[in-house]
Design an enzyme around this catalytic site. Sequence first.
Site, PDB file in Angstrom:
ATOM      1  N   HIS A 190      43.944 -30.341  63.645  1.00 27.37           N
ATOM      2  CA  HIS A 190      44.822 -29.167  63.744  1.00 27.37           C
ATOM      3  C   HIS A 190      45.688 -29.392  64.981  1.00 27.37           C
ATOM      4  O   HIS A 190      45.617 -28.652  65.958  1.00 27.37           O
ATOM      5  CB  HIS A 190      43.984 -27.894  63.815  1.00 27.37           C
ATOM      6  CG  HIS A 190      44.729 -26.620  63.532  1.00 27.37           C
ATOM      7  ND1 HIS A 190      44.306 -25.702  62.586  1.00 27.37           N
ATOM      8  CD2 HIS A 190      45.855 -26.096  64.070  1.00 27.37           C
ATOM      9  CE1 HIS A 190      45.133 -24.668  62.579  1.00 27.37           C
ATOM     10  NE2 HIS A 190      46.091 -24.883  63.476  1.00 27.37           N
ATOM     11  N   ASN A 200      47.921 -22.176  53.207  1.00 30.69           N
ATOM     12  CA  ASN A 200      48.219 -21.237  54.290  1.00 30.69           C
ATOM     13  C   ASN A 200      49.513 -20.527  53.932  1.00 30.69           C
ATOM     14  O   ASN A 200      50.556 -21.174  53.741  1.00 30.69           O
ATOM     15  CB  ASN A 200      48.400 -21.970  55.618  1.00 30.69           C
ATOM     16  CG  ASN A 200      47.082 -22.519  56.152  1.00 30.69           C
ATOM     17  OD1 ASN A 200      46.033 -22.354  55.524  1.00 30.69           O
ATOM     18  ND2 ASN A 200      47.145 -23.170  57.302  1.00 30.69           N
ATOM     19  N   ARG A 228      36.139 -21.252  59.360  1.00 27.99           N
ATOM     20  CA  ARG A 228      37.012 -22.430  59.377  1.00 27.99           C
ATOM     21  C   ARG A 228      37.475 -22.663  60.813  1.00 27.99           C
ATOM     22  O   ARG A 228      38.141 -21.801  61.398  1.00 27.99           O
ATOM     23  CB  ARG A 228      38.212 -22.188  58.450  1.00 27.99           C
ATOM     24  CG  ARG A 228      39.221 -23.307  58.458  1.00 27.99           C
ATOM     25  CD  ARG A 228      40.323 -23.094  57.421  1.00 27.99           C
ATOM     26  NE  ARG A 228      41.260 -24.178  57.510  1.00 27.99           N
ATOM     27  CZ  ARG A 228      42.453 -24.119  58.097  1.00 27.99           C
ATOM     28  NH1 ARG A 228      42.889 -22.985  58.614  1.00 27.99           N
ATOM     29  NH2 ARG A 228      43.213 -25.179  58.151  1.00 27.99           N
ATOM     30  N   ASN A 288      45.416 -29.904  58.899  1.00 26.90           N
ATOM     31  CA  ASN A 288      45.991 -28.568  58.795  1.00 26.90           C
ATOM     32  C   ASN A 288      47.510 -28.672  58.926  1.00 26.90           C
ATOM     33  O   ASN A 288      48.016 -29.153  59.945  1.00 26.90           O
ATOM     34  CB  ASN A 288      45.490 -27.648  59.906  1.00 26.90           C
ATOM     35  CG  ASN A 288      46.105 -26.267  59.770  1.00 26.90           C
ATOM     36  OD1 ASN A 288      45.775 -25.529  58.848  1.00 26.90           O
ATOM     37  ND2 ASN A 288      47.042 -25.930  60.646  1.00 26.90           N
ATOM     38  N   GLU A 289      48.228 -28.241  57.909  1.00 27.96           N
ATOM     39  CA  GLU A 289      49.680 -28.078  57.968  1.00 27.96           C
ATOM     40  C   GLU A 289      50.413 -29.315  58.489  1.00 27.96           C
ATOM     41  O   GLU A 289      51.064 -29.272  59.557  1.00 27.96           O
ATOM     42  CB  GLU A 289      50.039 -26.850  58.827  1.00 27.96           C
ATOM     43  CG  GLU A 289      49.418 -25.560  58.322  1.00 27.96           C
ATOM     44  CD  GLU A 289      49.838 -24.328  59.127  1.00 27.96           C
ATOM     45  OE1 GLU A 289      50.588 -24.481  60.100  1.00 27.96           O
ATOM     46  OE2 GLU A 289      49.421 -23.221  58.772  1.00 27.96           O
ATOM     47  N   GLU A 341      44.496 -19.764  55.339  1.00 27.06           N
ATOM     48  CA  GLU A 341      45.032 -18.926  56.424  1.00 27.06           C
ATOM     49  C   GLU A 341      45.942 -17.878  55.822  1.00 27.06           C
ATOM     50  O   GLU A 341      46.789 -18.189  54.972  1.00 27.06           O
ATOM     51  CB  GLU A 341      45.878 -19.728  57.429  1.00 27.06           C
ATOM     52  CG  GLU A 341      45.092 -20.547  58.399  1.00 27.06           C
ATOM     53  CD  GLU A 341      45.992 -21.255  59.411  1.00 27.06           C
ATOM     54  OE1 GLU A 341      47.089 -20.734  59.744  1.00 27.06           O
ATOM     55  OE2 GLU A 341      45.591 -22.343  59.850  1.00 27.06           O
ATOM     56  N   TRP A 392      50.613 -21.443  70.180  1.00 30.65           N
ATOM     57  CA  TRP A 392      51.499 -22.590  70.318  1.00 30.65           C
ATOM     58  C   TRP A 392      52.694 -22.286  71.231  1.00 30.65           C
ATOM     59  O   TRP A 392      52.492 -21.783  72.324  1.00 30.65           O
ATOM     60  CB  TRP A 392      51.895 -23.099  68.920  1.00 30.65           C
ATOM     61  CG  TRP A 392      50.665 -23.335  68.072  1.00 30.65           C
ATOM     62  CD1 TRP A 392      50.271 -22.614  66.970  1.00 30.65           C
ATOM     63  CD2 TRP A 392      49.633 -24.321  68.278  1.00 30.65           C
ATOM     64  NE1 TRP A 392      49.071 -23.096  66.484  1.00 30.65           N
ATOM     65  CE2 TRP A 392      48.663 -24.139  67.252  1.00 30.65           C
ATOM     66  CE3 TRP A 392      49.411 -25.336  69.206  1.00 30.65           C
ATOM     67  CZ2 TRP A 392      47.516 -24.935  67.155  1.00 30.65           C
ATOM     68  CZ3 TRP A 392      48.271 -26.134  69.103  1.00 30.65           C
ATOM     69  CH2 TRP A 392      47.358 -25.927  68.092  1.00 30.65           C
ATOM     70  N   TYR A 397      52.033 -17.148  54.925  1.00 31.03           N
ATOM     71  CA  TYR A 397      52.351 -16.021  55.812  1.00 31.03           C
ATOM     72  C   TYR A 397      53.540 -15.223  55.317  1.00 31.03           C
ATOM     73  O   TYR A 397      53.558 -14.003  55.412  1.00 31.03           O
ATOM     74  CB  TYR A 397      52.647 -16.538  57.235  1.00 31.03           C
ATOM     75  CG  TYR A 397      51.399 -17.025  57.922  1.00 31.03           C
ATOM     76  CD1 TYR A 397      50.613 -16.161  58.672  1.00 31.03           C
ATOM     77  CD2 TYR A 397      50.978 -18.343  57.781  1.00 31.03           C
ATOM     78  CE1 TYR A 397      49.444 -16.591  59.290  1.00 31.03           C
ATOM     79  CE2 TYR A 397      49.804 -18.791  58.393  1.00 31.03           C
ATOM     80  CZ  TYR A 397      49.046 -17.902  59.142  1.00 31.03           C
ATOM     81  OH  TYR A 397      47.888 -18.332  59.730  1.00 31.03           O
TER      82      TYR A 397
HETATM   83  O1  IFM Z   1      48.421 -20.093  64.715  1.00 29.43           O
HETATM   84  C1  IFM Z   1      48.932 -20.778  63.622  1.00 29.43           C
HETATM   85  C2  IFM Z   1      47.938 -21.817  63.144  1.00 29.43           C
HETATM   86  O2  IFM Z   1      47.597 -22.697  64.146  1.00 29.43           O
HETATM   87  C3  IFM Z   1      48.511 -22.593  61.996  1.00 29.43           C
HETATM   88  N1  IFM Z   1      49.025 -21.724  60.972  1.00 29.43           N
HETATM   89  C4  IFM Z   1      49.875 -20.652  61.365  1.00 29.43           C
HETATM   90  C5  IFM Z   1      49.229 -19.852  62.481  1.00 29.43           C
HETATM   91  C6  IFM Z   1      50.162 -18.705  62.907  1.00 29.43           C
HETATM   92  O3  IFM Z   1      51.342 -19.221  63.388  1.00 29.43           O
END
Ligand code: IFM
Length: 440
Positions: A119, A288, A75, A163-164, A353, A402, A290
């Site tokens: 993205h 995604n 991806r 993305n997000e 993710e 980022w 985390y």
């Molecule tokens: O690095 C980022 C990614 O660009 C988008 N999702 C979360 C990741 C970790 O912060």
Amino acid sequence: MTTFEPGFLWGAATSSYQIEGAVAEDGRLPSIWDTFCATPGKVDNGDSGAVAADHYHRYPEDVAIMRELGLGAYRFSIAWPRVQPLGSGAANERGLDFYRRLVDTLLDNDIQPWPTLYHWDLPQPLEDAGGWPERDTALRFAEYAQIVHEALGDRVAHWTTLNEPWCSAFLGYATGRHAPGRQEPAASIRAAHHLLLGHGLAVQAMPDARVGITLNLSHVTAGSNADEDVDAARRIDGMQNRIFLDPLLLAEYPADVMRDLEPVTDFGFVQEDDLKTIAAPIDFLGVNYYSPMLVGHGTEARPSAYVGSEHVQHLDGGRARTSIGWEIDPHGLLDLLLRLDREYPDVPLYVTENGAAFDDEVHDAGRVAYLDGHVRACAEAISRGVALKGYFAWSLLDNFEWSFGYAQRFGLVHVDYDTQRRTPKDSARWYAGVIRRGGL
Ligand code: IFM
């Protein structure tokens, strides 16, 4: 042993600005992230994606690593400012050629290409014209999607539009922690809507393609059973999860979220048929995940990505954290997947993710434990009936994180930024074993 069906897709993910570098090559022009990084004080250590992991030149080596890991899919994202440097008008063939080469190399190595169209690297001229708070940006995005689909559609089976969008809208336009760095809460809600509209228009612009969208979702719980804490959790769930899920999958904005946002906006920017466009059927939802969120009522309002709910407090759940400070809780992923299956049935899910930042280098036991716990949560979700079809680790390589710059490392593969040497970490070897055995 915990096993997955043979067709379960194992992949790893990256994004264009985080790994490619080569920001001024072959006709690419600046995106909002180039501008943001060049603004003093925005990114830790003054870092930028100008060189990053130099993937633009080193992609053959990176694909060889993917093959060694046994990845079924990769991806990655396509940089809009390479393909349409001004954000509109004719395609830049040299930019498209890079993705043609990458896709062909992946296919030659039996790795499915899973591109994401956006993205976060918006061409700067589109931001100069107002960015995502402007409706026109959604129309431009659909035009760009059509260009990329025409160039690669014969070789790419699965497409992701965004993305997000949560990050694009609320970190980009409410807190300003991400590019373009604006702090305009009302504009951030318009941005969220136009991102969703751009997604829906892009789905229309790619007929016959298998298309999905990736959201960063969380499992949100209240710090106590007190009414005001429960209400805080409802609000954050609304602004993190349902403000995207409901329009996409139920063709409506959640009524309670619209009520919460009354002091900020009247949603007058939503035009007739927008929700129908946004809710065009999708082939999969990318998740995604985390970290979970624990919240409670607070008395003091502070600037927040949770527009309209600035008084909500984010509480410490008492769990171990990764180096970026995010609490580790695989159970939150299980709860999230079960909830998606219950409340938004019928759409196949992929974890697009999941991963962890740790300071250690090649011997990354913390990352192995993190991934192991979350892959087990996926197995548990599947055994309880969730239509989860694949899992992508974030990230293949250490990369530009980022506003944290290069200080946070998420890679399965270590990158020495001085030499660009790649070294698979213990987690890469562990993941290769999982893929080879089809489970844990
Ligand atoms: O690095 C980022 C990614 O660009 C988008 N999702 C979360 C990741 C970790 O912060």
